[in-house]
Each structure stands twice: as C-alpha cells, then as structure tokens.
Design an enzyme around this catalytic site. Sequence first.
Site, short mmCIF file in Angstrom:
data_model
loop_
_atom_site.label_atom_id
_atom_site.label_comp_id
_atom_site.label_asym_id
_atom_site.label_seq_id
_atom_site.Cartn_x
_atom_site.Cartn_y
_atom_site.Cartn_z
N LYS A 183 106.72 80.08 45.49
CA LYS A 183 105.54 80.83 45.05
C LYS A 183 105.61 80.93 43.53
O LYS A 183 106.52 81.54 42.97
CB LYS A 183 105.50 82.23 45.66
CG LYS A 183 104.15 82.91 45.41
CD LYS A 183 104.20 84.40 45.60
CE LYS A 183 104.74 85.13 44.40
NZ LYS A 183 103.85 85.07 43.20
N GLY A 240 113.25 89.40 39.60
CA GLY A 240 112.13 90.21 39.13
C GLY A 240 112.48 91.68 39.13
O GLY A 240 113.64 92.07 38.99
N SER A 241 111.47 92.51 39.31
CA SER A 241 111.65 93.95 39.20
C SER A 241 112.34 94.52 40.44
O SER A 241 112.34 93.93 41.52
CB SER A 241 110.29 94.64 39.03
OG SER A 241 109.54 94.55 40.23
N ARG A 242 112.89 95.70 40.24
CA ARG A 242 113.52 96.40 41.36
C ARG A 242 112.51 96.74 42.44
O ARG A 242 112.78 96.58 43.63
CB ARG A 242 114.19 97.67 40.82
CG ARG A 242 114.96 98.48 41.85
CD ARG A 242 115.77 99.53 41.12
NE ARG A 242 116.51 100.40 42.00
CZ ARG A 242 117.43 101.28 41.59
NH1 ARG A 242 117.70 101.36 40.28
NH2 ARG A 242 118.06 102.05 42.43
N GLY A 244 109.67 95.15 43.11
CA GLY A 244 109.28 93.93 43.81
C GLY A 244 110.35 93.44 44.76
O GLY A 244 110.08 93.04 45.90
N GLY A 245 111.60 93.47 44.31
CA GLY A 245 112.69 92.99 45.14
C GLY A 245 112.90 93.85 46.38
O GLY A 245 113.08 93.33 47.49
N GLU A 264 117.60 89.31 42.44
CA GLU A 264 118.19 89.80 41.20
C GLU A 264 117.16 90.72 40.57
O GLU A 264 116.03 90.30 40.31
CB GLU A 264 118.52 88.64 40.26
CG GLU A 264 119.17 89.09 38.97
CD GLU A 264 119.03 88.06 37.88
OE1 GLU A 264 118.71 88.47 36.74
OE2 GLU A 264 119.21 86.86 38.14
N CYS A 301 117.69 89.52 31.72
CA CYS A 301 118.28 90.47 32.67
C CYS A 301 119.65 90.95 32.23
O CYS A 301 120.16 91.93 32.76
CB CYS A 301 118.35 89.83 34.06
SG CYS A 301 118.90 88.12 34.03
N GLU A 391 116.26 100.96 33.48
CA GLU A 391 116.14 99.77 32.65
C GLU A 391 114.81 99.78 31.89
O GLU A 391 113.75 100.07 32.47
CB GLU A 391 116.21 98.51 33.52
CG GLU A 391 116.06 97.21 32.73
CD GLU A 391 115.99 95.98 33.62
OE1 GLU A 391 116.31 94.89 33.13
OE2 GLU A 391 115.62 96.12 34.81
#
Length: 522
Positions: A183, A240-242, A244-245, A264, A301, A391
């Site tokens: 994607k 990506g972001s926390r 989103g993950g 990650e 990151c 973060e």
Amino acid sequence: MLNGEMFIGSRAVKGGHGEIRGFNPESGERLDPAFGGATMGDLDEACRLAWEAFDPYRNAAPETRARFLEQIAQNILDIGDELVERVIAESGLPRARVEGERGRTVGQLRLFAQVVRDGRYLDLRIDPALPDRKPMPRVDLRLRKIPLGPVAVFGASNFPLAFSVAGGDAASALAAGCPVVAKAHSAHPGTSELVGRAIRNAVSACGLPEGVFSLLFDSGRDVGQGLVADPRIKAVGFTGSRGGGTALMRIAQNRPEPIPVYAEMSSINPVILFRGALAERAPAIAQSFVSSLMMGAGQFCTSPGLILALDGEGLDAFTRAAGEALQETGAGTMLTPGIHQAFCQGVERLAGHDQVETIARGRAGHNYQGQAALFSTSCDAFAADESLREEIFGSSSLIVRCPDEPALAAVVESLEGQLTASLHIAKGDHEDVRALLPVLERKVGRILVNGFGTGVEVSHAMVHGGPFPATSDGRSTSVGTLAIDRFLRAVSYQDMPQDLLPEALRDDNPLGLTRLLDGKDE
C-alpha cells in the site's frame, strides 16, 4: 513516465475510488498526475493473485529468487534521474539524501539476494534416527523455515524509497518467499508508481507468477484496513505513527486467524551524557548532537529526542554549546503538511509548559519548514508528567537534568521501549555505564557509544527494533538480514521418505546449504 497507475499483478490499473495527488512541501504545489484509490474489488483481486502465487513462488529455486531481487535493484537504478526528481518533488528532501536513500534501497535488495543464496536463514536442522537408542529409539527429525504467506507492506512517510514499496519490509518478505501487496503512502504516489513498475517488470523478466507483487493506492483508510483484515494476508510490515500501528495491530488480532504486525512506531532515543565525557568534550558532543538532531529536519525514527545527564558544569557547558549551535541552524522542510502541523503543536506544547525552559530555537522558515527547538526540564518534572515523554517527530529535543546517578537510573528505568540509546562516555565512566547496561538492554534495541542513532547500517548485525512502542514486537528488526525472520516459521518433518523431503533437508544436500546435523555443523 508517470501514468497515475497502480499494479494488480501484471495489470496497470487506474484507481476508481477518490483522488490522490503528490504534494511538494517546499513549493506548496500539487503535483500531477492524479491517482485514483483502489476499490475493495481491486484489493480482493490483489490478494487473490498473491495467494495463488504463494506456493509457486516460495518453492522457486533460491537462485531464481535471488536474481529477482537483483533485477528489482537494477530496474530501480535504470529509472535514473526521473525517480530522484520525483522523490525530491514529493518529499522536499535534498538530492544528496535521495540519492543516498536510493543506494541504500538497492543495496539492501542485493544483500537479501546474498542471504537467499547462502540459505542460512532457513535454519536447517537434521536429527537422524537412532533406532537402537535406549530406553527408547529416536525418530528421524528434520527442520526448516518456510515463509508465512502473502505480506502487506505499508509505505512510510519519512523514507520514500528505503522503507516503502521496495524497502526493507518488501525486500525481506520477497527474500523469504512471500508475495507482497504494497500500500503506497499517499504522500509519494508518483515515487511509488515508478518503483512499483520496476518490481512488476522484474516479476515478468524472471518468469514469476504475476501475484508475487501488487501495488495499491488508498484514498482513505479502507484499503489499508481491508488489507490487514484479508484472510489471505499472513503478516504485515508497517513504519509510521504509534496510533496507526496500534490500529493495524487491533485489526490483525481481531481476525478469526490473528496475524503478526511488525510495526515500527515511536521512539525518543535517549542520549545519556556521562560525567567524564562532558568534562572532556562537552562542546564537541553538543555540535555532533545538533548535527544529528537537524538531519532530515529531525524526521528520522532514531532522532535524538531526549538528553539525560547529571546536573553540573559539564551539562551546563553542553547546554550552552548546543543552544548556540542550534540558533544558527536553518529551518528544514518537513515531509507533509500534517507532519509539519504535528511538529509545531508538539513544540508549542513544550514551550508553554510551566516546568520546561526553552534553551534555543533555530531560524524560522517558510511554508512547511520546521523551526528546530531545544528544551530543558528537571528530573522531577519529567517523572511527574507523561506528556514530556511523547515523541515530537522533527528537530526537537528535551534535556533532563538529574541530581545524581540513582535519579538518572530511575529515569532510564521509567522509559518505554526505544529503538536506540546513545552513550557518550570517557574511560573513567565505564563503571557507571556498566551499572546502567542491564536496564538499557531491557529497554533498547541498539546501544551506541560516542555516536548518535541517526545512522542505521544495513548489515547482518544491525537491530532496528526494540520493545513496545518502538516496535510492536521487540524480538524483531526491520533493518538488516535478520529482518527476514519476521516472515518465516519453522516446520519439522518426522520420518519423511527422502524423495518427499525438501531438497534442503535430503541426505545428499543437493543445494549445498549449511545445516546443523545432530546439533553440530555438518
């Protein structure tokens, strides 16, 4: 040439759901062409083709898979300057950075080709039958690792090449023998089409099933969520972001058959300045810190978002030097308007905190450029406010002043999982470092000495991962050859006739691979 197309197996397709356009964060202009998002029918077709391709692809000869990875690498290089210019236009990244990232992308594809040829990733083990063993005979047992199945790969915002369509997740999944349904990140549609075409052409050139690779665009979130939920997808790679993950993790765990999500996500990458190092070279460490903080406008990151040190003259010298250096830095273009907005909000939150002192700000910029920031707070304030640990994705860092070694150790113990920790030490600091190492080993994936985490080598010994929330699974890495393990599982064969065994486990070892025979190297 860009056509605004995605790829479902061998077919180039114009998406029919919504519209996606690249955006130049440097100039503020929308980029042509327009890309359409995939429909749920497109998603179903891509997953069907991936599932049909799985068994033929995983059983392809190791040399075939290795040549395929090398062909992808060559095809990416053959795109030439068109790819570099499109990445620059869609990201605002400087040419040198983009060309370096292209080299890294190509290099890791070629490295995984070597891994496939070597075969050690299969972890081959043979325990021969012992029919005369007392009190009970031993059966013949043979083990190898096999791929999990089709993998969904989500492109990252901050690495349009190295963590995207042909990046580390895709390279390691394809090396393992897993078809990939990628994607594209919505900020890099043109880059993704160019790289996607390079992979599709490599699939064709190597005579592989068309479903080995597909590329989808998503004008919202339906396709990404549907991809994780599809029963034919067996693992997910995400950077990506926390938020989103963890959203993808919930979808994966709520499936009738839960699957692993290798995400990650979030890390503030503490830098610990020891007393001896500060006494010897505080200004030099400060200069290196600012250089690391400013790299890529802080959109790594592994950017150093937290400084821990004992209060005193050494830390004062570091703080002064870092503040002076930061004030001279120019603003860096951020990848997207959304990332820029989140950075500005995070910086303003710290600037307005009554227990936080603003040490320095970099020069202001224009459009979507981020103005660097350095802050300071006390150990007690940091311990009392969870928001100070969040973060801020960009060139922002917080110094935490600790009164003594136990207080510093308590701060380290309180941290969430991290990708990196950087230790700046002198010879006289070794005992203090030794006392902290057990805690750091529990908290961090990579521990550096006298450096900063913003250089991630793609190699055999690299770990780019860490305990949650740095990654969703602290046992994994998304960079380096060990990344292939994420997409494999072990299968044991008991008393299997020789002609039915996989070639790698037969007595004559026709592939010539390294194996463990009765617990010893064969």
